[in-house]
Motif scaffolding. Sequence first.
Motif, PDB file in Angstrom:
ATOM      1  N   ALA A 177      -6.050 -17.861  -0.191  1.00  0.00           N
ATOM      2  CA  ALA A 177      -7.314 -17.830   0.820  1.00  0.00           C
ATOM      3  C   ALA A 177      -6.844 -17.297   2.139  1.00  0.00           C
ATOM      4  O   ALA A 177      -7.593 -16.460   2.800  1.00  0.00           O
ATOM      5  N   GLU A 178      -5.613 -17.367   2.820  1.00  0.00           N
ATOM      6  CA  GLU A 178      -4.897 -17.060   4.276  1.00  0.00           C
ATOM      7  C   GLU A 178      -4.819 -15.542   3.932  1.00  0.00           C
ATOM      8  O   GLU A 178      -5.308 -14.758   4.785  1.00  0.00           O
ATOM      9  N   ASP A 179      -4.270 -15.055   2.798  1.00  0.00           N
ATOM     10  CA  ASP A 179      -3.939 -13.607   2.755  1.00  0.00           C
ATOM     11  C   ASP A 179      -5.376 -12.677   2.670  1.00  0.00           C
ATOM     12  O   ASP A 179      -5.462 -11.714   3.184  1.00  0.00           O
ATOM     13  N   ARG A 180      -6.185 -13.366   1.738  1.00  0.00           N
ATOM     14  CA  ARG A 180      -7.347 -12.563   1.718  1.00  0.00           C
ATOM     15  C   ARG A 180      -8.060 -12.605   3.050  1.00  0.00           C
ATOM     16  O   ARG A 180      -8.898 -11.734   3.206  1.00  0.00           O
ATOM     17  N   SER A 184      -9.358  -9.114   4.997  1.00  0.00           N
ATOM     18  CA  SER A 184     -10.754  -9.169   5.281  1.00  0.00           C
ATOM     19  C   SER A 184     -10.633  -8.755   6.937  1.00  0.00           C
ATOM     20  O   SER A 184     -11.669  -7.955   7.341  1.00  0.00           O
ATOM     21  N   PHE A 185      -9.862  -9.335   7.729  1.00  0.00           N
ATOM     22  CA  PHE A 185     -10.192  -9.287   9.229  1.00  0.00           C
ATOM     23  C   PHE A 185      -9.588  -7.998   9.559  1.00  0.00           C
ATOM     24  O   PHE A 185     -10.108  -7.442  10.397  1.00  0.00           O
ATOM     25  N   ARG A 221       1.287 -12.463   8.783  1.00  0.00           N
ATOM     26  CA  ARG A 221       0.346 -12.377   7.639  1.00  0.00           C
ATOM     27  C   ARG A 221      -0.250 -10.982   7.860  1.00  0.00           C
ATOM     28  O   ARG A 221      -0.826 -10.295   6.830  1.00  0.00           O
ATOM     29  N   PHE A 222      -0.498 -10.578   8.897  1.00  0.00           N
ATOM     30  CA  PHE A 222      -1.287  -9.199   9.175  1.00  0.00           C
ATOM     31  C   PHE A 222      -0.436  -8.064   8.789  1.00  0.00           C
ATOM     32  O   PHE A 222      -0.823  -7.019   8.217  1.00  0.00           O
ATOM     33  N   ALA A 223       0.903  -8.246   8.819  1.00  0.00           N
ATOM     34  CA  ALA A 223       1.962  -7.163   8.414  1.00  0.00           C
ATOM     35  C   ALA A 223       1.685  -6.872   6.834  1.00  0.00           C
ATOM     36  O   ALA A 223       1.928  -5.900   6.333  1.00  0.00           O
ATOM     37  N   ILE A 224       1.852  -8.113   6.251  1.00  0.00           N
ATOM     38  CA  ILE A 224       1.559  -8.128   4.543  1.00  0.00           C
ATOM     39  C   ILE A 224       0.333  -7.633   4.426  1.00  0.00           C
ATOM     40  O   ILE A 224      -0.018  -6.706   3.442  1.00  0.00           O
ATOM     41  N   ALA A 225      -0.878  -7.965   5.011  1.00  0.00           N
ATOM     42  CA  ALA A 225      -2.045  -7.569   4.634  1.00  0.00           C
ATOM     43  C   ALA A 225      -2.435  -5.813   4.929  1.00  0.00           C
ATOM     44  O   ALA A 225      -2.997  -5.337   4.220  1.00  0.00           O
TER      45      ALA A 225
END
Length: 538
Positions: A177-180, A184-185, A221-225
């Motif tokens: 949920a957090e990575d998704r 999305s952001f 998390r943004f780096a992974i996304a």
Amino acid sequence: MKPGLSLKVSQHLSLTPQLQQSIQLLQLSTLELAQEVEQMLNDNPFLERETEGEADAHEAIAASANESLIADEFRSENSEYQAQAASEFIAEPAPAETPQTLEWNTGGNDGPDDGDAGGLDGEWGGEGSSEWDISAAPAAKGRQADDEENDAISLAREHESLTDHLHRQALSLHLGAEDRAALSFLIESLNDDGYLEEPLAELAAGLAGGDLEEREELEQRFAIALKLLQSLEPAGVGARDLAECLQLQLRDLLQQAEDEGTTPARLSLLQLAQSICAQPMDLLARRDVRKLAGLCGAREEALREAMALIARLEPRPGRRFANVERQIVVPDVIVRPVRAGAGRVEFAVRLNPDVMPQLKVHDVYAGVLRRHRGEESHGLLQQRLQEARWFIKNIQQRFDTILRVSEAIVERQKNFFVHGELAMRPLVLRDIADALGLHESTISRVTTAKYMATPQGTFELKYFFGSGLGTETGGSASSTAVRALIKQFVDAEDPRKPLSDAKLADMLKEQGIECARRTVAKYREQLKIPTTTLRKAL
């Protein structure tokens, strides 16, 4: 000081409300005029549209007045081009459901820079065509053209956006949920070209505020996304700059080549292209082959081949997802060729009936007002009735002025309608103003946001005005014609030896046109023609 009284006589210009409205309507575009008419119809009860029967009667009168003119056009045997141009601008009767327009007898003549040529976009085509998709009047196309136009707009509206395309791909990824949410952001943070302009640290700071621990976690998390985003289609999406965008596309091509088992030469070419994109982008923009060859340790021949590969990449991955409706220009004036006898071709100028609102004073309300004179509200209602009459008269005067100015332009630029841009004559606002007895500011208002459909295409009225350059014979050449000549020279140049601005100036001088090198450079930039370095073939 001793106080006293004195008389003084002076003159000053006072604009009446009617004159102010006339000036305002004159400078409005077709769309703005339609909005103004709708606003006036809602505000003034004495103003109404003409009924369908009255509109048909006006059309019958106009058709009878132009019957001989149209017959001459159809009987014209001058040339295939002339017949085609005439048939294109013969207007069909407007369908009943189209907006009604105000018809007057307009058959007589007595009625009242900046191009970006220095960047990489000059090679890749920039943002596509910068010109509007020009269309002739809908009345000249008929019901079938209207249906096609509506279909094109409907398709444009239904076109999938870049964010929708990426969100749909993200659904196939098995994420928490957090990575998704992080992915999305980032998708929602992309610009229209598919670039992520804001740094990840700023995005995280905007969400976490002053909590440093949460900010660091969000940034991770943004780096992974971001890695996930950059793996989606189209290749290059999610890049922070042009170099990264090109590298992502080359990485995708390299992966495809390895999966397909391509030749070692192809793999080496892709790897060299990646190495070039890792160097400063200004070297690639200037096509500094010698310096890039030294930095990349490659031969110049291989380097040129890799640069040609890079030039075929897409610098704006989101370009094809842009939901841009075509801007269709409806001309205010239609110019069509007619046969004048002895093989001569003249041009008939008429207003486009589709942009002329059909208005009249409400007969019932006006009759009631006449029968109730002397009542308390009579003065206010009489003022509203006068406003309606002024509005109709000012609209008529607006179109009469547009027609007069258009006829004067066509008369002076007749060679353009026959031969094109190279035959354009120098023309300034004062020339038309003096010929019609109007002020230059009036001509400026008339020619702004008003369009003319001609056998050469649809142009804004301002297009026909341009300064003049001196010639050896003592005459002058239009700047529009000079620009067309420069474009002609560049189109015919040898790609391996493109013409410099100085050489173009010399070629113009051979044609008898005195044009300095700086002026040539200015015209070249207005035409969005890249510099010599960028035009040179690899």
